[in-house]
Design an enzyme around this catalytic site. Structure first.
Site, PDB file in Angstrom:
ATOM      1  N   CYS A 136      21.931 150.197  98.901  1.00 48.30           N
ATOM      2  CA  CYS A 136      22.440 149.029  98.336  1.00 48.30           C
ATOM      3  C   CYS A 136      21.602 147.706  98.378  1.00 48.30           C
ATOM      4  CB  CYS A 136      23.623 148.474  98.886  1.00 48.30           C
ATOM      5  SG  CYS A 136      23.585 147.650 100.571  1.00 48.30           S
ATOM      6  N   CYS A 188      28.514 147.724  99.509  1.00 48.16           N
ATOM      7  CA  CYS A 188      27.841 148.404 100.674  1.00 48.16           C
ATOM      8  C   CYS A 188      28.733 149.261 101.413  1.00 48.16           C
ATOM      9  CB  CYS A 188      27.209 147.553 101.744  1.00 48.16           C
ATOM     10  SG  CYS A 188      26.163 148.444 103.009  1.00 48.16           S
ATOM     11  N   VAL A 200      27.448 144.785  69.802  1.00 46.72           N
ATOM     12  CA  VAL A 200      27.348 144.840  71.089  1.00 46.72           C
ATOM     13  C   VAL A 200      27.071 143.133  71.381  1.00 46.72           C
ATOM     14  CG1 VAL A 200      26.601 146.955  71.874  1.00 46.72           C
ATOM     15  CG2 VAL A 200      25.006 145.383  71.341  1.00 46.72           C
ATOM     16  N   VAL A 201      27.218 142.597  72.497  1.00 47.32           N
ATOM     17  CA  VAL A 201      26.699 141.459  73.068  1.00 47.32           C
ATOM     18  C   VAL A 201      26.084 141.906  74.423  1.00 47.32           C
ATOM     19  CG1 VAL A 201      27.250 138.991  73.916  1.00 47.32           C
ATOM     20  CG2 VAL A 201      28.291 140.317  71.870  1.00 47.32           C
ATOM     21  N   SER A 211      30.614 138.839  77.210  1.00 51.36           N
ATOM     22  CA  SER A 211      31.099 137.553  76.419  1.00 51.36           C
ATOM     23  C   SER A 211      32.680 137.546  76.487  1.00 51.36           C
ATOM     24  CB  SER A 211      30.567 138.041  75.256  1.00 51.36           C
ATOM     25  OG  SER A 211      30.986 139.110  74.668  1.00 51.36           O
ATOM     26  N   ASP A 242      42.024 139.459  81.404  1.00 53.03           N
ATOM     27  CA  ASP A 242      42.280 138.135  82.040  1.00 53.03           C
ATOM     28  C   ASP A 242      42.289 137.022  81.129  1.00 53.03           C
ATOM     29  OD1 ASP A 242      42.778 138.110  85.243  1.00 53.03           O
ATOM     30  OD2 ASP A 242      41.211 139.474  84.983  1.00 53.03           O
ATOM     31  N   GLN A 250      22.873 166.355 104.997  1.00 54.91           N
ATOM     32  CA  GLN A 250      22.930 166.169 106.651  1.00 54.91           C
ATOM     33  C   GLN A 250      22.816 167.579 107.238  1.00 54.91           C
ATOM     34  OE1 GLN A 250      26.788 163.550 105.668  1.00 54.91           O
ATOM     35  NE2 GLN A 250      26.613 163.925 107.920  1.00 54.91           N
ATOM     36  N   ARG A 310      33.755 161.137 108.450  1.00 55.82           N
ATOM     37  CA  ARG A 310      33.304 160.268 109.446  1.00 55.82           C
ATOM     38  C   ARG A 310      34.687 159.932 110.292  1.00 55.82           C
ATOM     39  NH1 ARG A 310      30.113 154.328 108.857  1.00 55.82           N
ATOM     40  NH2 ARG A 310      29.397 154.420 110.996  1.00 55.82           N
ATOM     41  N   GLU A 316      31.405 156.948 115.100  1.00 53.36           N
ATOM     42  CA  GLU A 316      32.621 157.380 114.631  1.00 53.36           C
ATOM     43  C   GLU A 316      33.866 156.583 115.491  1.00 53.36           C
ATOM     44  OE1 GLU A 316      32.393 161.560 112.502  1.00 53.36           O
ATOM     45  OE2 GLU A 316      31.127 161.359 114.408  1.00 53.36           O
TER      46      GLU A 316
HETATM   47  C1  LIG Z   1      32.830 146.194  86.364  1.00 54.35           C
HETATM   48  C2  LIG Z   1      33.441 145.307  85.282  1.00 54.35           C
HETATM   49  C3  LIG Z   1      34.779 144.535  85.870  1.00 54.35           C
HETATM   50  C4  LIG Z   1      35.453 143.975  85.063  1.00 54.35           C
HETATM   51  N1  LIG Z   1      36.595 143.244  85.192  1.00 54.35           N
HETATM   52  C5  LIG Z   1      37.210 142.585  84.676  1.00 54.35           C
HETATM   53  C6  LIG Z   1      38.385 141.764  85.030  1.00 54.35           C
HETATM   54  O1  LIG Z   1      38.855 141.805  86.150  1.00 54.35           O
HETATM   55  N2  LIG Z   1      39.165 141.050  84.029  1.00 54.35           N
HETATM   56  C7  LIG Z   1      38.661 140.922  82.528  1.00 54.35           C
HETATM   57  O2  LIG Z   1      39.366 140.214  81.970  1.00 54.35           O
HETATM   58  N3  LIG Z   1      37.642 141.669  82.213  1.00 54.35           N
HETATM   59  C8  LIG Z   1      36.956 142.414  83.130  1.00 54.35           C
HETATM   60  N4  LIG Z   1      35.803 142.998  82.644  1.00 54.35           N
HETATM   61  C9  LIG Z   1      35.612 143.142  81.489  1.00 54.35           C
HETATM   62  C10 LIG Z   1      34.547 142.236  80.847  1.00 54.35           C
HETATM   63  O3  LIG Z   1      34.974 141.046  80.864  1.00 54.35           O
HETATM   64  C11 LIG Z   1      34.033 142.575  79.650  1.00 54.35           C
HETATM   65  O4  LIG Z   1      33.542 143.802  79.660  1.00 54.35           O
HETATM   66  C12 LIG Z   1      32.984 141.770  78.799  1.00 54.35           C
HETATM   67  O5  LIG Z   1      33.705 140.501  78.559  1.00 54.35           O
HETATM   68  C13 LIG Z   1      32.859 142.308  77.438  1.00 54.35           C
HETATM   69  O6  LIG Z   1      31.911 141.302  76.938  1.00 54.35           O
HETATM   70  P1  LIG Z   1      30.579 142.133  76.172  1.00 54.35           P
HETATM   71  O7  LIG Z   1      29.823 140.908  75.517  1.00 54.35           O
HETATM   72  O8  LIG Z   1      29.892 142.956  77.304  1.00 54.35           O
HETATM   73  O9  LIG Z   1      31.238 143.024  75.292  1.00 54.35           O
HETATM   74  P2  LIG Z   1      30.418 144.446  74.736  1.00 54.35           P
HETATM   75  O10 LIG Z   1      30.588 145.474  75.686  1.00 54.35           O
HETATM   76  O11 LIG Z   1      29.176 144.075  73.928  1.00 54.35           O
HETATM   77  O12 LIG Z   1      31.563 144.714  73.519  1.00 54.35           O
HETATM   78  C14 LIG Z   1      33.048 145.374  73.892  1.00 54.35           C
HETATM   79  C15 LIG Z   1      33.572 145.736  72.582  1.00 54.35           C
HETATM   80  O13 LIG Z   1      33.857 144.492  71.806  1.00 54.35           O
HETATM   81  C16 LIG Z   1      33.248 144.649  70.484  1.00 54.35           C
HETATM   82  N5  LIG Z   1      32.484 143.232  70.314  1.00 54.35           N
HETATM   83  C17 LIG Z   1      32.087 142.606  71.086  1.00 54.35           C
HETATM   84  N6  LIG Z   1      31.885 141.152  70.587  1.00 54.35           N
HETATM   85  C18 LIG Z   1      32.301 141.349  69.367  1.00 54.35           C
HETATM   86  C19 LIG Z   1      32.679 140.334  68.441  1.00 54.35           C
HETATM   87  N7  LIG Z   1      31.917 139.162  68.353  1.00 54.35           N
HETATM   88  N8  LIG Z   1      33.358 140.816  67.341  1.00 54.35           N
HETATM   89  C20 LIG Z   1      33.853 142.076  67.195  1.00 54.35           C
HETATM   90  N9  LIG Z   1      33.544 142.941  68.108  1.00 54.35           N
HETATM   91  C21 LIG Z   1      32.852 142.563  69.044  1.00 54.35           C
HETATM   92  C22 LIG Z   1      32.188 145.747  70.895  1.00 54.35           C
HETATM   93  O14 LIG Z   1      31.812 146.259  69.590  1.00 54.35           O
HETATM   94  C23 LIG Z   1      32.912 146.538  71.995  1.00 54.35           C
HETATM   95  O15 LIG Z   1      33.770 147.574  71.244  1.00 54.35           O
HETATM   96  C24 LIG Z   1      35.067 143.689  83.691  1.00 54.35           C
HETATM   97  C25 LIG Z   1      34.128 144.639  83.018  1.00 54.35           C
HETATM   98  C26 LIG Z   1      32.994 145.077  84.096  1.00 54.35           C
HETATM   99  C27 LIG Z   1      32.009 145.886  83.745  1.00 54.35           C
HETATM  100  S1  FES Z   2      23.074 150.000 103.672  1.00 57.25           S
HETATM  101 FE1  FES Z   2      24.065 151.690 103.111  1.00 57.25          FE
HETATM  102  S2  FES Z   2      24.879 151.143 101.155  1.00 57.25           S
HETATM  103 FE2  FES Z   2      24.442 149.376 102.090  1.00 57.25          FE
END
Ligand SMILES: Cc1cc2nc3c(=O)[nH]c(=O)nc-3n(C[C@H](O)[C@H](O)[C@H](O)COP(=O)(O)OP(=O)(O)OC[C@H]3O[C@@H](n4cnc5c(N)ncnc54)[C@H](O)[C@@H]3O)c2cc1C
Ligand code: FES
Ligand code: FES
Length: 1314
Positions: free
Chosen positions: A126, A170, A273-274, A361, A377, A757, A901, A1245
């Site tokens: 990590c 980690c 994609v964004v 986004s 959210d 291991q 562990r 452990e």
């Molecule tokens: C590990 C992780 C944890 C997360 N936890 C949360 C959380 O707790 N709460 C929460 O609300 N969200 C959570 N998310 C979601 C996160 O907010 C979204 O993944 C992110 O906002 C998507 O934005 P992006 O630009 O990456 O979208 P992309 O991945 O680029 O697109 C997502 C989808 O929307 C479409 N799209 C994107 N923009 C447009 C547009 N302008 N018009 C039409 N279609 C579009 C794309 O084609 C795709 O299908 C989490 C994501 C990850 C990876």
């Molecule tokens: S040091 Fe092993 S995962 Fe962080």
């Protein structure tokens, strides 16, 4: 090249910089679906980006992304997860990886050096990601216009430093030392708060401390945006090849024309994609033909602010949105608007982690919510034009989807004569609770609007809400989710009811204002108190008290971990970092989804073979015996022969030209099963008992009964009969998943690099499987990215599968198992069912205990037959009078469980405490009294443990027990907690003290020590370093051992010692690394070797000293070479019968706080005292204690590892499996390591089991909640204080135990008493 041609080429290519190096990619170089991680790891020398999850959930892959704005002449720097970022979206960007932050050639960055000195890297997997996170936080803090910090510090704050790493996982360290390394840069840090490190000694002044830290110069950042890139910046690059397109339209019109064109090109698949972070959730495996990047369309990235509000384009990142919403210098907005914006921003800060928010986004999030029912959210909080937002999630700082979120708006008026606030308008929205979309609870809104809030009205509203927020059928924790909605509404509205003593007393404790006039501050106050936002930082000052020894330097000294700096820079080579040999192929397992079925055939979903497909290897291709593992404990097949034995069983191995293609192909595999005439699978221990399906435990490993149970029961005043406990599994969650690389060599031999291991077992298994002599198989293991028992037997089959494929295809074959497959096949900790009967006196003294334990071993033996012994060994920590047991190891159709562990020991720690708690609650006495009464005397210790009990002076637990009560102020805090609980309705606290006694066994272990002609020393040991610091201790012992002959002392030798990878043909009989004792036995084997070498050199040294008077080490060795002294030797350390088994002691006190409305548990403080004997390296042992303890917290509090009805694991990634993070460890974490003077004792452990103290303290807090609930109940509930708290005690479980309907009960009671 002419200018026109060059410009044309640039148009068809994209340019980016990686660590300052220019990379130009043309359409033939990259498919648009390639992530930055794939690109970095396969096309560049930069391997510091690690694949931990591939879904944005772990931070192992993060890089710093720098973008230059030519108009403003500004650079924006932010972290992003390279596993989700598409490389084509990075045109004109500069990427910095951990190697770019600092490295061994150009010099390490102070971040990396401080990670080393604060002992903040164990396995190191990590660490590069962590360092990049801190680096980014530093870079951005320095850009701020905050005042100049103290010399040597940065503009970073402690809170920012903590938040910077809150999204990084980690599994080794327990986070505390990492947080300290980061905080050491913060301007506002109190140096006293920084924990144990190698830089300064206790008691030094702050200035001295500061001067010892690796210097940080704010003005010489390594980060410079490359000049060449500034010149080449262009809007975005379009790439196009025959099969695919990457478009970066610069206007809506261009976007429309691309979309229209695409519509016309019938049959091509397209993705907008964004940030592409959505791919982390939907785990997209397929490629699209066309990708359209929206980031270059100005309209979609705009932010407009005016009196009417803030307008943002859909491509605005969540981080940018937060920044904009938080900007305070906007005069256009009213105070109310600013408050609302800030609340939205605060809520958004809990979405994912910083490195996801930086590229994800707002529009992408909403699209996911709208089109794919993502539990968003943003969708919920934007629904009501909010005023207050709520969120209940396993991790308070984010990186966890909410169980439910809510946002409320209300406009109220107060009338002096009325009894409460009148709701003029009201909007209530709820989301993420497994509804299709977020909803407005309009019926509740309508019911409330226009009415004056009263207790009765609130009760009615809540009843109405219960009929509205209903999660869809089949969703786990659905009653909990509904109760959260109730809790949040109550939390929002109760301060407005004009009976503060009764209603809001618990929420706004200590606030005695009679009329709740100040709507804003009141609710804020509630939130702060409930959610703990008033804590200025996540972690408060922790103490590490260490008694080290200087008797045998450098042994006993807190030497920093071998290789820690190259781990921090990402230069340390893990198996998957070994460059792929030419012609290399990649594999992926096809596993069964059925628990017991005949495998008829395997085909692929697609008509044509999957892309890059090379071969499908199955049982038919094994030249020798079908073996996935062989050991003294039993065997298991490599591939299902005729029958798949469990969901997750290995059926076949797909080989392809890349890892991605192999994974894709395995995903496309269709297995045709046949279940005709088969018995139903055995999926529970009860079924195993019914069908007599057991593994035989040989008598020599089965534990002995202690005392006479019937006699003990006859002496008892009271008895509890046939009470039941059930315990589930836990996944290892090593950050590096299973991996191996097999390379055929000349003369029918095979070299296999394995993250393992027990390389020796892999070697023997592979030899049998290939039908070759063992001498033809060389297994090499250098380092593991975490093991925790999961890479002992379970890793053997991975190495063997690669070897079989490599042998058949006569090409190198490697595999890096993806997280999902790893989680499905891993097996993990042993689940078990326990039935106990216990007899005890009125005083609480237990006189007899009998247990019937059914252990689920899964389908194959692995090491399951040793689990009964481990359970009983750990259960014996209390004097039970007599201890009888019947333990059955049940063979089921589930994945084979392995030795995670503290195997069996952690479950036993829980069983023992659950019984003690049960006795205490039956007698209605303090549980700590029952614990103390039942601690062993030395006599009873001898009765239970025989010779392993050692001498009376070695029994340090009673002293630890008392010392811990004093050092943790246990009794005073217990009283304060009582007071706290009396004055708080909706938060309760509990405190608990638990002991550990754990027996360990020392195994024979080999070593080899060689001195080279220049005096440098090479050491090989049987044990493998998987982060536990084995190499560091070995190095210290070698330096000490050879130092005995070195003229002029021992310590300078440390730098000359190099511990090298384990190689099964170089050092044989390596056995396996586990059971906590491998470090000490490896060290002892090294000491034996050193003794031999010292003896061989003594005569020469004496002769030379006589001749020349003084002598350098190098001269001695050179002479020894010239006269042919044998300077290489090996040994096999075999413990003698008196030292083969001994006991370890420690104790812990934990205090927790439970939020009764959400079930959230906060660990306020943990104190541990642990006896390490004579620690070989107290810094390493401290890291082991803290890391193990936090892993134990994971087992007891967070980590659910569920399966479907077939036994197929369903928690198969970071989205659903939640290991502890920085925000869930004890806020204050004090550890004291005792040096009791006896030999080194293991730390890996036993401290893990002490985490049961957190669970017990949670139970104590819940007990208070139940007592309170009982007082609100009209009829007396006899069960209110007798209850069992499940493991893990996740939020829904805690809330359930506190009473899902506690709010309703409270309101009814309030109405009744009025
Ligand atoms: C590990 C992780 C944890 C997360 N936890 C949360 C959380 O707790 N709460 C929460 O609300 N969200 C959570 N998310 C979601 C996160 O907010 C979204 O993944 C992110 O906002 C998507 O934005 P992006 O630009 O990456 O979208 P992309 O991945 O680029 O697109 C997502 C989808 O929307 C479409 N799209 C994107 N923009 C447009 C547009 N302008 N018009 C039409 N279609 C579009 C794309 O084609 C795709 O299908 C989490 C994501 C990850 C990876
Ligand atoms: S040091 Fe092993 S995962 Fe962080
Ligand atoms: S591998 Fe990218 S976040 Fe885990």
């Amino acid at each position: 090249m002419g200018e026109v041609a060059a410009a044309e080429e640039r148009k068809q290519s994209l340019v980016l910089a990686i660590n300052g190096e220019r990379f130009q990619l043309s359409e033939s170089d990259v498919h648009p679906s390639i992530t930055l991680l794939e690109f970095l790891r396969s096309r560049t020398p930069f391997k510091s980006v690690k694949l931990g999850c591939g879904e944005g959930g772990c931070g192992a892959c993060i890089v710093l992304l720098s973008k230059y704005d030519p108009v403003l002449d500004q650079v924006k720097d932010s972290t992003v997860s390279s596993c989700l970022t598409l490389v084509c979206s990075l045109n004109g960007c500069s990427i910095t990886t951990a190697e770019g932050v600092g490295n061994s050639k150009d010099g390490f960055h102070p971040i990396q050096e401080r990670f080393v000195g604060f002992h903040a890297s164990q396995c190191g997997f990590c660490t590069p990601g962590m360092c990049v996170s801190v680096f980014s936080a530093l870079v951005n803090a320095e850009k701020s216009n905050r005042p100049e910090p103290r010399p040597g510090f940065s503009k970073l704050t402690v809170t920012e430093a903590e938040k910077a790493i809150a999204g990084n996982l980690c599994r080794c360290t327990g986070y505390r030392p990492i947080a300290d390394a980061c905080k050491s840069f913060a301007a506002d840090v109190d140096m006293e708060d920084l924990g144990y490190n190698s830089f300064w000694k206790k008691g030094e002044r702050d200035e001295e401390k500061m001067s010892r830290l690796p210097a940080y110069n704010r003005h010489s950042s390594n980060l410079q945006f490359p000049e060449f890139l500034k010149k080449e910046i262009k809007a975005g690059a379009d790439l196009a090849s025959k099969g695919y397109h990457w478009y970066s339209p610069s206007s809506i019109e261009k976007l429309q024309s691309i979309l229209q064109k695409n519509e016309a090109d019938d049959g091509t698949s397209m993705k907008i994609v964004v940030g592409n972070t959505g791919a982390g959730y939907y785990k997209e495996l397929e490629h699209y033909d066309t990708y359209i990047d929206l980031k270059h369309i100005p309209e979609l990235s705009i932010v407009v602010k005016d009196q009417t509000g803030i307008e943002m384009g859909a491509a605005v990142t969540i981080s940018k949105a937060i920044e904009v919403l938080k900007q305070e210098n906007v005069n256009d907005f009213s105070l109310e608007s600013k408050t609302v914006f800030k609340k939205i921003a605060d809520h958004m800060e809990k979405i994912a982690s910083g490195f996801v928010r930086n590229s994800g986004s707002v529009g992408g999030n909403l699209m996911m919510a709208q089109r794919k029912q993502f539990p968003s959210d943003i969708a919920t909080i934007l629904l009501p034009l909010l005023f207050e937002t709520y969120r209940a999630a396993p991790r308070p700082l984010g990186n966890a989807l909410p169980y439910l979120n809510a946002a409320f708006l209300a406009e109220v008026s107060f009338n002096r004569n009325s009894t409460g606030a009148r709701l003029n308008t009201c909007r209530l929205s709820f989301g993420a609770y497994a509804s299709k979309h977020p909803i407005r609870a309009r019926n509740v809104e309508e019911f409330l609007i226009g009415k004056v809030l009263s207790v009765g009205l609130l009760y009615e509203a809540i009843k109405l809400l219960e009929t509205t927020v209903i999660p869809k059928d089949g969703i786990s924790h659905s009653a909990y989710k509904s109760s959260l909605a109730v809790g949040f509404l109550f939390e929002f509205l109760s301060p407005l009811v004009n009976t503060p003593d009764q209603i809001s007393g618990g929420l706004c404790s200590g606030d005695n204002s009679s009329m709740l006039r100040d709507y804003n501050s009141k609710i804020k106050d509630n939130n702060d108190k409930l959610n703990g936002t008033k804590f200025p930082t996540l972690l408060s000052s922790s103490k590490q008290n260490i008694q080290s020894s200087n008797d045998y330097p450098p042994v006993g000294q807190p030497v920093t971990k071998v290789g820690a700096s190259i781990q921090a820079s990402g230069e340390a080579v893990f198996v998957d970092d070994i460059p792929a040999p030419g012609n290399c192929l990649y594999g992926a397992f096809v596993y069964s989804t059925e628990p017991l079925a005949r495998v008829k055939s395997i085909t692929f979903k697609s008509r044509s073979p999957p892309v890059g497909f090379n071969a499908l290897i199955s049982v038919k291709d094994i030249p020798g015996k079908n073996l996935g593992c062989t050991s003294v404990f039993g065997e298991e097949p490599l591939y299902a022969d005729e029958f798949a034995q469990f969901a997750g069983d290995r059926i076949a191995f797909v080989v392809a030209d890349t890892q991605k293609h192999a994974d894709l192909a395995a995903n496309l595999a269709v297995v045709d099963y046949d279940k005709e005439n088969l018995n139903p699978p055995i999926l529970s221990v009860e079924e195993a008992v019914e069908r007599g399906s057991f593994l035989q435990v040989p008598p020599f490993v089965f534990p002995e009964q202690v005392g006479d149970f019937s006699k003990g029961m006859a002496e008892a005043d009271r008895q509890i009969l046939s009470a039941e406990i059930k315990l589930g599994s836990q996944y290892y969650f090593y950050m590096e998943t299973q991996t191996a690389l097999a390379m055929p060599d000349e003369d029918n031999s095979m070299v296999v690099y394995s993250s393992n291991q027990c390389p020796q077992i892999a070697q023997e298994t592979i030899a049998q499987c290939l039908g070759l002599p063992v001498s033809n198989i060389r297994v090499i293991t250098r380092r593991l990215g975490g093991g925790f028992g999961g890479k002992s037997i379970r890793a053997v089959s991975v190495a063997t599968a690669c070897a079989v494929a490599a042998y058949k295809l006569q090409r190198p074959v490697r595999m890096y198992v993806n997280r999902k497959t790893d989680m499905i096949m891993a097996g993990g900790r042993h689940p078990m069912k326990i039935t106990y009967s216990v007899g005890f006196k009125e005083s609480g003294k237990i006189t007899a205990l009998k247990l019937d334990i059914l252990i689920d071993s899964g389908a194959f033996p692995d090491v399951s037959i040793v689990i009964p012994g481990a359970i009983v060994g750990s259960l014996k920590k209390y004097d039970w009078g007599a201890l009888n047991f019947d333990i059955k190891v049940c063979k089921t159709n589930r994945p084979s469980r392995s030795a995670m562990r503290g195997p069996g020991e952690v479950q036993a720690a829980f069983i023992a405490e659950a019984i003690i708690e049960h006795v205490a609650s039956t007698l209605s006495v303090e549980v700590d009294t029952v614990r103390s009464i039942n601690l062993h005397t030395y006599n009873s210790l001898g009765f239970f443990f025989k010779s392993a009990a050692g001498e009376p002076l070695e029994y340090t637990l009673p002293a630890i027990w008392d010392q811990l009560a004093t050092s943790s102020s246990f009794h005073q805090r217990a009283e304060m907690i009582q007071e706290f609980n009396r004055s708080n309705k909706w938060r309760k606290r509990g405190i608990s003290r638990v002991p550990v006694i754990q027996e360990v066994t020392v195994r024979p272990t080999p070593a080899k020590v060689s001195i080279l002609s220049d005096g440098s020393i090479v050491v090989e040991v049987g044990g493998v370093d998987m982060g536990q610091g084995l190499w560091t201790k070995v190095k210290q012992v070698a330096a000490y051992g050879l130092g005995l002959i070195k003229p002029g002392g021992t310590e300078e030798l440390l730098e000359k010692v190099r511990v090298i990878q384990s190689d099964t043909l170089s050092l044989i009989q390596g056995g396996f690394t586990g059971g906590s004792t491998t470090s000490e036995s490896s060290c002892e084997a090294v000491r034996l070797c050193c003794n031999v070498l010292v003896e061989r050199l003594t005569a020469l040294k004496e002769k030379l000293m006589e001749e020349i008077g003084t002598l350098e080490w190098e001269a001695l060795i050179l002479q020894a070479y010239q006269i042919s002294v044998n300077l290489s030797t090996n040994s096999l350390f075999i413990p003698d019968s008196t030292s083969v088994q001994y006991l370890n002691y420690g104790a812990a006190v934990s205090e927790v706080e439970v939020n009764l409305l959400t079930g959230e548990t906060t660990i306020l403080r943990s104190d541990i005292i642990y006896d390490c004997g004579q620690s070989l390296n107290p810094a390493v042992d401290l890291g082991q204690i803290e890391g193990a303890y936090v892993q134990g917290i994971g087992f007891f509090m967070f980590e659910e590892y569920p399966t479907n009805s077939n036994g197929l694991v369903t928690a198969n990634g970071t989205w659903s499996y939640k290991i502890p993070t920085l925000d869930t460890i004890p806020r204050q974490f004090n550890v004291e390591i005792l040096n009791s003077g006896h030999h080194q004792k293991p730390s890996g452990e036993p401290p893990l089991t002490l985490a049961v103290s957190v669970h017990c303290a949670t139970r104590a807090a819940i007990l208070e909640a139940r007592r309170q609930l009982g007082s609100w109940n009209s009829e007396d509930d006899p069960n209110s204080t007798a209850f069992q708290l499940e493991v893990p005690a996740v939020m829904p479980v805690v809330k359930e135990r506190c009473g899902l309907d506690s709010v309703e009960k409270f309101l009814q009671w309030t109405m009744g008493t009025k």
